[in-house]
Design a protein around this motif. Structure first.
Motif, PDB file in Angstrom:
ATOM      1  N   GLU A 118       0.827  -1.209   0.000  1.00  0.00           N
ATOM      2  CA  GLU A 118       0.000   0.000   0.000  1.00  0.00           C
ATOM      3  C   GLU A 118       0.864   1.263   0.000  1.00  0.00           C
ATOM      4  N   VAL A 119       1.864   1.306   0.862  1.00  0.00           N
ATOM      5  CA  VAL A 119       2.817   2.404   0.901  1.00  0.00           C
ATOM      6  C   VAL A 119       4.143   1.824   0.433  1.00  0.00           C
ATOM      7  N   HIS A 120       4.663   2.361  -0.643  1.00  0.00           N
ATOM      8  CA  HIS A 120       5.859   1.753  -1.234  1.00  0.00           C
ATOM      9  C   HIS A 120       6.804   2.808  -1.809  1.00  0.00           C
ATOM     10  N   PRO A 121       8.089   2.438  -1.901  1.00  0.00           N
ATOM     11  CA  PRO A 121       9.029   3.317  -2.588  1.00  0.00           C
ATOM     12  C   PRO A 121       8.859   3.173  -4.098  1.00  0.00           C
ATOM     13  N   GLU A 122       9.462   4.075  -4.833  1.00  0.00           N
ATOM     14  CA  GLU A 122       9.515   3.939  -6.290  1.00  0.00           C
ATOM     15  C   GLU A 122      10.744   3.113  -6.645  1.00  0.00           C
ATOM     16  N   VAL A 123      10.728   2.503  -7.837  1.00  0.00           N
ATOM     17  CA  VAL A 123      11.801   1.625  -8.265  1.00  0.00           C
ATOM     18  C   VAL A 123      12.362   2.097  -9.598  1.00  0.00           C
ATOM     19  N   VAL A 124      13.688   2.188  -9.668  1.00  0.00           N
ATOM     20  CA  VAL A 124      14.402   2.448 -10.918  1.00  0.00           C
ATOM     21  C   VAL A 124      15.133   1.167 -11.267  1.00  0.00           C
ATOM     22  N   LEU A 125      14.829   0.609 -12.436  1.00  0.00           N
ATOM     23  CA  LEU A 125      15.458  -0.633 -12.877  1.00  0.00           C
ATOM     24  C   LEU A 125      16.670  -0.320 -13.752  1.00  0.00           C
ATOM     25  N   LEU A 126      17.714  -1.143 -13.595  1.00  0.00           N
ATOM     26  CA  LEU A 126      18.962  -0.975 -14.327  1.00  0.00           C
ATOM     27  C   LEU A 126      19.259  -2.269 -15.079  1.00  0.00           C
ATOM     28  N   SER A 127      19.591  -2.153 -16.370  1.00  0.00           N
ATOM     29  CA  SER A 127      19.918  -3.351 -17.133  1.00  0.00           C
ATOM     30  C   SER A 127      20.765  -3.012 -18.345  1.00  0.00           C
ATOM     31  N   GLY A 128      21.587  -3.959 -18.743  1.00  0.00           N
ATOM     32  CA  GLY A 128      22.369  -3.823 -19.965  1.00  0.00           C
ATOM     33  C   GLY A 128      21.575  -4.259 -21.182  1.00  0.00           C
ATOM     34  N   SER A 133      13.206  -2.422 -20.891  1.00  0.00           N
ATOM     35  CA  SER A 133      12.487  -1.167 -20.649  1.00  0.00           C
ATOM     36  C   SER A 133      10.985  -1.368 -20.834  1.00  0.00           C
ATOM     37  N   LEU A 134      10.588  -2.265 -21.730  1.00  0.00           N
ATOM     38  CA  LEU A 134       9.161  -2.571 -21.914  1.00  0.00           C
ATOM     39  C   LEU A 134       8.597  -3.226 -20.652  1.00  0.00           C
ATOM     40  N   GLU A 135       9.366  -4.126 -20.063  1.00  0.00           N
ATOM     41  CA  GLU A 135       8.929  -4.760 -18.815  1.00  0.00           C
ATOM     42  C   GLU A 135       8.803  -3.723 -17.704  1.00  0.00           C
ATOM     43  N   ALA A 136       9.744  -2.790 -17.657  1.00  0.00           N
ATOM     44  CA  ALA A 136       9.684  -1.711 -16.657  1.00  0.00           C
ATOM     45  C   ALA A 136       8.409  -0.901 -16.838  1.00  0.00           C
ATOM     46  N   TRP A 137       8.057  -0.620 -18.074  1.00  0.00           N
ATOM     47  CA  TRP A 137       6.834   0.129 -18.368  1.00  0.00           C
ATOM     48  C   TRP A 137       5.604  -0.666 -17.934  1.00  0.00           C
ATOM     49  N   LYS A 138       5.596  -1.966 -18.203  1.00  0.00           N
ATOM     50  CA  LYS A 138       4.436  -2.805 -17.864  1.00  0.00           C
ATOM     51  C   LYS A 138       4.133  -2.814 -16.371  1.00  0.00           C
ATOM     52  N   ILE A 139       5.171  -2.811 -15.551  1.00  0.00           N
ATOM     53  CA  ILE A 139       4.927  -2.824 -14.101  1.00  0.00           C
ATOM     54  C   ILE A 139       4.871  -1.421 -13.518  1.00  0.00           C
ATOM     55  N   ARG A 140       5.000  -0.432 -14.377  1.00  0.00           N
ATOM     56  CA  ARG A 140       4.961   0.979 -13.987  1.00  0.00           C
ATOM     57  C   ARG A 140       6.089   1.356 -13.024  1.00  0.00           C
ATOM     58  N   ALA A 141       7.281   0.835 -13.316  1.00  0.00           N
ATOM     59  CA  ALA A 141       8.451   1.234 -12.544  1.00  0.00           C
ATOM     60  C   ALA A 141       8.668   2.732 -12.748  1.00  0.00           C
ATOM     61  N   PHE A 142       9.267   3.371 -11.779  1.00  0.00           N
ATOM     62  CA  PHE A 142       9.505   4.806 -11.882  1.00  0.00           C
ATOM     63  C   PHE A 142      10.455   5.133 -13.020  1.00  0.00           C
TER      64      PHE A 142
END
Length: 179
Positions: A118-128, A133-142
């Motif tokens: 319910e209360v959560h931090p935002e997440v920045v994903l890092l990858s080579g 990036s499409l997966e990051a968009w799907k889960i609504r990562a920051f």
């Protein structure tokens, strides 16, 4: 960060400078946490961050970048998603920088688990691998940053987070991509 203990019968008037997140704790008490990245009287308060990466070299590099940044409070680094999730559950964290490809639980799965709270931090994903990036968009990562990242890209993501908080944009369908 300020904490205020209240009883059920007390009234609470949120301050004009920011939003409050109400967290329920045992008994009849409430803990009001003024999220650390809010602007208070024109002064930015520290953003509380953690790093999750199974690569010791990359984890140390990102850790040193974040520790050197003004207005960022580095809380810790973790080799795996399980330890990071436990830390998030027990501590106030604003922003999680996580590698995508890790053994056992991926950064994508970690972000999904974090966003279920319910209360959560935002997440920045890092990858080579840019395709994540499409997966990051799907889960609504920051955000999503392609490795190898630069100090400027990490700094830009911190600035975007501050701006998103200031403008109330954290519940949105936008994924920021590192330039």
């Amino acid at each position: 960060m300020r904490d205020i203990r209240m009883t059920e019968k007390q009234e609470f008037e949120p301050p004009a400078f920011g939003l409050a997140v109400f967290l329920r704790y045992g008994g009849c008490g409430r803990r009001v946490r003024f999220v650390s990245d809010r602007i208070c009287g024109g002064i930015y308060m520290d953003i509380k961050v953690i790093v999750v990466d199974n690569s010791p070299e990359l984890k140390e590099r990102l850790t040193s970048i974040l520790r050197a940044m003004e207005g960022v409070e580095f809380l810790g680094s973790f080799d795996d998603a399980v330890a990071a999730m436990q830390f998030v559950e027990e501590n106030p964290v604003d922003l999680v920088f996580s590698d995508v490809v890790m053994p056992e639980i991926s950064g994508i799965t970690l972000a999904s688990m974090i966003y279920e709270r319910e209360v959560h931090p935002e997440v920045v994903l890092l990858s080579g691998i840019p395709g994540f990036s499409l997966e990051a968009w799907k889960i609504r990562a920051f955000g999503f940053i392609i490795k190898p990242y630069t100090r400027a890209q990490i700094g830009d993501m911190i600035k975007k987070y501050r701006l998103a908080v200031k403008e109330g944009l954290l519940n949105r369908d936008v994924v920021y991509q590192g330039a």
